[in-house]
Design a protein around this motif. Structure first.
Motif, short mmCIF file in Angstrom:
data_model
loop_
_atom_site.label_atom_id
_atom_site.label_comp_id
_atom_site.label_asym_id
_atom_site.label_seq_id
_atom_site.Cartn_x
_atom_site.Cartn_y
_atom_site.Cartn_z
N ALA A 122 42.65 27.46 42.18
CA ALA A 122 42.69 28.91 41.95
C ALA A 122 42.72 29.23 40.47
O ALA A 122 42.20 30.27 40.02
N ALA A 125 39.58 30.17 38.27
CA ALA A 125 39.04 31.53 38.20
C ALA A 125 39.27 32.16 36.84
O ALA A 125 38.72 33.23 36.56
N TRP A 153 41.53 34.07 44.55
CA TRP A 153 41.02 34.55 43.28
C TRP A 153 41.34 36.03 43.06
O TRP A 153 40.99 36.59 42.02
N THR A 156 42.36 37.80 39.53
CA THR A 156 41.99 36.90 38.43
C THR A 156 40.83 37.49 37.63
O THR A 156 40.15 38.42 38.08
#
Length: 347
Positions: A122, A125, A153, A156
């Motif tokens: 993650a 991102a 995500w 982000t």
């Protein structure tokens, strides 16, 4: 197992004669094991122009690119001149070719380049190169896999970068998990995957979870997408998703539309919200009143879901959603009516 995680992403047509490079980029110096993999095919340089003519979208029932709708999206965005750059986002590596989507996309007319990113964390991102390439592209395609990875995500820089592509007149799409992430209410499968029997028996089962506030594309609000629709008998679970969206207040209109696309099917949605179907069938499932029963631990009861059955070549206007052309089906104590996938329109 999360939705689609057991299913291989399909390879497209054989790779065309193009430049293909792979670059491993460290995402964060403090996390040495986190790696972003980049593959670029086609031109090494991006196209540049002051404006584009989208947005345009493709919503696919399985992970593979459907050339008919992807070509329509490219043509809509370019507005009759120039070419576009495409970025494919994947959260897991494909078997076989590492770039099955770009293998097809680079063979289509008026595509300048196609860049595939495999993001395994993650935190990826926030990678600067990823966000630069996405913002410089005119279309972003989310690959199949596990949509929970994409839901992570939210909030982000990458979420904002994808939104910027649509805002400038580009487009976005996806297949399977990538189809799910492009609805305004995302069935995220973050706890577990669900099926129709489970969701109808208890719409609040631990396997029925949602992410909201990620993407809300123009003319496509209050939707919850579903994929592999007929093959995996997902009408029942989409009904449960729609009922949950209504009960939990996840929509802005007091109504919720489930959009289920069969494997090999693809909806092309133009800048005016008009969707045209290619490949295989699709279904739009409307819930327009409060459920009679949607309570944790109890089976669903809902009377009168309105269902539009779309066949290849047919259209559905998401900007001016139709009030005729549907058949109705109900669920009583978790048991749905028969013949969920066909019916005679009531008007």
């Amino acid at each position: 197992m999360p939705l689609g995680s057991h299913r291989r992403r399909r390879a497209g047509r054989a790779a065309v004669a193009a430049v293909l490079t792979a670059t491993a980029l460290l995402s964060f110096p403090a996390i040495a094991e986190a790696k972003v993999t980049r593959y670029r095919s086609g031109s090494a340089g991006d196209v540049s122009r002051p404006s584009w003519n989208g947005p345009a979208y493709t919503m696919n029932g399985s992970g593979a690119i459907v050339p008919a709708t992807m070509t329509k999206a490219v043509d809509a965005i370019r507005g009759g001149s120039g070419s576009i750059d495409v970025t494919v986002l994947a959260a897991s590596a494909a078997s076989g070719s590492p770039t099955p989507e770009c293998d097809v996309i680079t063979g289509l007319p008026n595509v300048n380049s196609c860049t595939t990113y495999v993001l395994t964390s993650a935190q990826d991102a926030s990678n600067t190169q990823v966000n630069t390439d996405v913002r410089n592209s005119e279309f972003v395609y989310f690959a199949g896999g596990n949509q929970c990875n994409y839901a992570r995500w939210k909030g982000t820089p990458l979420q904002a970068s994808v939104q910027s592509v649509v805002a400038k007149g580009g487009g976005v799409g996806g297949g399977s998990a990538g189809h799910h992430i492009n609805s305004s209410i995302v069935y995220d499968a973050c706890a577990a995957s669900t099926d129709s029997a489970t969701a109808l028996a208890n719409p609040y089962d631990r396997s029925v979870t949602f992410t909201t506030g990620m993407f809300s594309w123009p003319n496509y609000g209050d939707t919850v997408n579903d994929s592999h629709f007929v093959t995996r008998d997902r009408m029942g679970r989409t009904m449960a998703f729609v009922a949950r969206a209504l009960k939990d207040g996840l929509t802005t209109s007091g109504k919720a539309w489930g959009v289920g696309v069969e494997e090999g099917g693809s909806l092309f949605v133009d800048r005016n919200g008009l969707a045209t179907l290619a490949g295989q069938d699709a279904y739009v499932v409307l819930g327009d009143h409060a459920p009679e029963q949607v309570v944790s631990g109890r089976p669903l009861t809902y009377s009168g879901f309105k269902i539009w059955h779309l066949t290849p070549g047919s259209t559905y206007d998401f900007a001016n959603r139709p009030t005729c052309g549907y058949y109705t089906r109900s669920v009583v104590n978790g048991v749905p009516d028969s013949n969920l996938y066909s019916g005679t329109p009531v008007c």
